[in-house]
Scaffold this motif. Structure first.
Motif, mmCIF file in Angstrom:
data_model
loop_
_atom_site.group_PDB
_atom_site.id
_atom_site.type_symbol
_atom_site.label_atom_id
_atom_site.label_comp_id
_atom_site.label_asym_id
_atom_site.label_seq_id
_atom_site.Cartn_x
_atom_site.Cartn_y
_atom_site.Cartn_z
ATOM 1 N N ILE A 38 0.859 -1.184 0.000
ATOM 2 C CA ILE A 38 0.000 0.000 0.000
ATOM 3 C C ILE A 38 0.893 1.230 0.000
ATOM 4 O O ILE A 38 1.693 1.407 0.921
ATOM 5 N N PRO A 39 0.785 2.097 -1.020
ATOM 6 C CA PRO A 39 1.673 3.257 -1.101
ATOM 7 C C PRO A 39 1.316 4.336 -0.085
ATOM 8 O O PRO A 39 0.182 4.416 0.393
ATOM 9 N N ARG A 40 2.276 5.167 0.219
ATOM 10 C CA ARG A 40 2.081 6.285 1.137
ATOM 11 C C ARG A 40 1.009 7.232 0.585
ATOM 12 O O ARG A 40 0.984 7.539 -0.609
ATOM 13 N N GLY A 41 0.098 7.671 1.459
ATOM 14 C CA GLY A 41 -0.924 8.626 1.071
ATOM 15 C C GLY A 41 -2.155 8.032 0.435
ATOM 16 O O GLY A 41 -3.101 8.762 0.117
ATOM 17 N N ASP A 42 -2.193 6.711 0.265
ATOM 18 C CA ASP A 42 -3.327 6.071 -0.389
ATOM 19 C C ASP A 42 -4.518 5.972 0.566
ATOM 20 O O ASP A 42 -4.383 6.088 1.785
ATOM 21 N N ALA A 192 -16.583 12.109 4.426
ATOM 22 C CA ALA A 192 -16.055 13.408 4.017
ATOM 23 C C ALA A 192 -14.943 13.863 4.963
ATOM 24 O O ALA A 192 -13.936 14.437 4.528
ATOM 25 N N THR A 193 -15.108 13.580 6.253
ATOM 26 C CA THR A 193 -14.074 13.919 7.232
ATOM 27 C C THR A 193 -12.798 13.118 6.972
ATOM 28 O O THR A 193 -11.694 13.664 7.018
ATOM 29 N N ALA A 199 -6.434 14.306 2.691
ATOM 30 C CA ALA A 199 -5.964 15.404 1.849
ATOM 31 C C ALA A 199 -5.081 16.384 2.620
ATOM 32 O O ALA A 199 -4.044 16.832 2.120
ATOM 33 N N LYS A 200 -5.478 16.736 3.836
ATOM 34 C CA LYS A 200 -4.753 17.748 4.610
ATOM 35 C C LYS A 200 -3.488 17.210 5.261
ATOM 36 O O LYS A 200 -2.464 17.895 5.311
ATOM 37 N N LEU A 201 -3.568 15.988 5.775
ATOM 38 C CA LEU A 201 -2.459 15.450 6.562
ATOM 39 C C LEU A 201 -1.622 14.423 5.800
ATOM 40 O O LEU A 201 -0.529 14.074 6.243
ATOM 41 N N GLY A 202 -2.142 13.910 4.693
ATOM 42 C CA GLY A 202 -1.421 12.878 3.955
ATOM 43 C C GLY A 202 -1.415 11.531 4.646
ATOM 44 O O GLY A 202 -0.604 10.659 4.308
#
Length: 272
Positions: A38-42, A192-193, A199-202
């Motif tokens: 699993i890649p980072r940020g996925d 949505a949260t 999106a904000k924290l990666g």
């Protein structure tokens, strides 16, 4: 010209398996010789029928279930090779939320979110106060700071659980059926949260669910788990392919246009 080095996956399960002993003495192979990157940020979904092994697979990531064989890597560290103290430290980088919230019922929202920070130590009271307020603001319940779980709705309880998981600033957030106890409107708000957090924290999110709309709404990639194995994995927005599993095909149809659904029906009929 030398190609740039490829980034290692944030999470790697290398040929892991897990067997449980049943009360009657028989054995049940919950996970069978499975590998997964699993890649980072996925935002990665694990779907499957009840008993398919998806929750066990998730719990192998932070070694809440230790594999009988194979290796687990998170952020480049082999968790399966760590001692107890090192593993406790490594788990600070992996947050987890559960279906039933797992909140401390006699503690305030503030104290629930502050709990992992106090356990880990190293932060001052002022730092803990600031981090708790920041996390509660992020999940949209800053006004519930002094409430107790009994005073909250199911969706609010789950937001407290998410804030608590985020408090130590993890790279990974593991979610085990986090919306199954919630109604449809609350579920979409919570998703949505989670999208906003990613999106904000990666933060890399791995979510177990049996609800296909959760996958199509939140995830970028998905793996279908059947009988303890990953039967297939694919990008959720790829509606041009015909998945090999029924669940996979149902997922693609949820995102596909009417024309693509017709094409999928014809392909499925051809391979039936």
């Amino acid at each position: 010209m030398t190609a740039p080095p490829q980034e290692l996956p944030l999470i790697r399960l290398d040929n892991v398996s897990k067997r449980f002993k049943l009360p009657d003495g028989r054995h049940f192979d919950a996970v069978q010789a499975t590998s997964l990157d699993i890649p980072r940020g996925d935002v990665f979904g694990l779907v499957g029928k009840s008993g398919a092994g998806k929750s066990t697979l998730l719990r192998l990531v932070n070694l809440l279930e230790r594999p009988d064989q194979g290796r687990v890597f998170v952020a480049g560290r082999e968790l399966t090779a760590l001692g107890k103290r090192e593993l406790r430290e490594a788990r600070q980088n992996i947050g987890m939320i559960f279906q039933q919230f797992n909140l401390l019922q006699n503690a305030s929202v503030f104290d629930n979110v502050a709990f992992p920070l106090r356990i880990h130590g190293g932060d001052t009271a002022a730092q803990i106060d600031a981090r708790v307020r920041e996390c509660l603001q992020l999940v949209g319940i800053a006004d519930k700071l002094h409430s107790h779980p009994a005073q909250l709705s199911g969706g609010q309880k789950q937001r407290v659980a998410i804030a608590r998981a985020l408090a130590p600033q993890p790279d990974v957030l593991l979610c085990d059926e986090p919306t199954s106890a919630l109604d449809a409107e609350t579920t979409e708000s919570l998703l949505a949260t989670l999208r906003d957090i990613n999106a904000k924290l990666g933060v890399t999110i791995v979510i177990v669910t049996h609800e296909l709309p959760v996958v199509t709404s939140l995830c970028r990639h998905v793996a279908v788990v059947e009988e303890g194995r990953i039967a297939e994995r694919f990008a959720v927005d790829d509606t041009s392919r015909l998945p090999i599993t029924r669940l996979g095909r149902d997922l693609v149809r949820l995102r596909a246009s009417p024309e693509t659904r017709n094409d999928l029906d014809r392909l499925e009929a051809a391979y039936a």
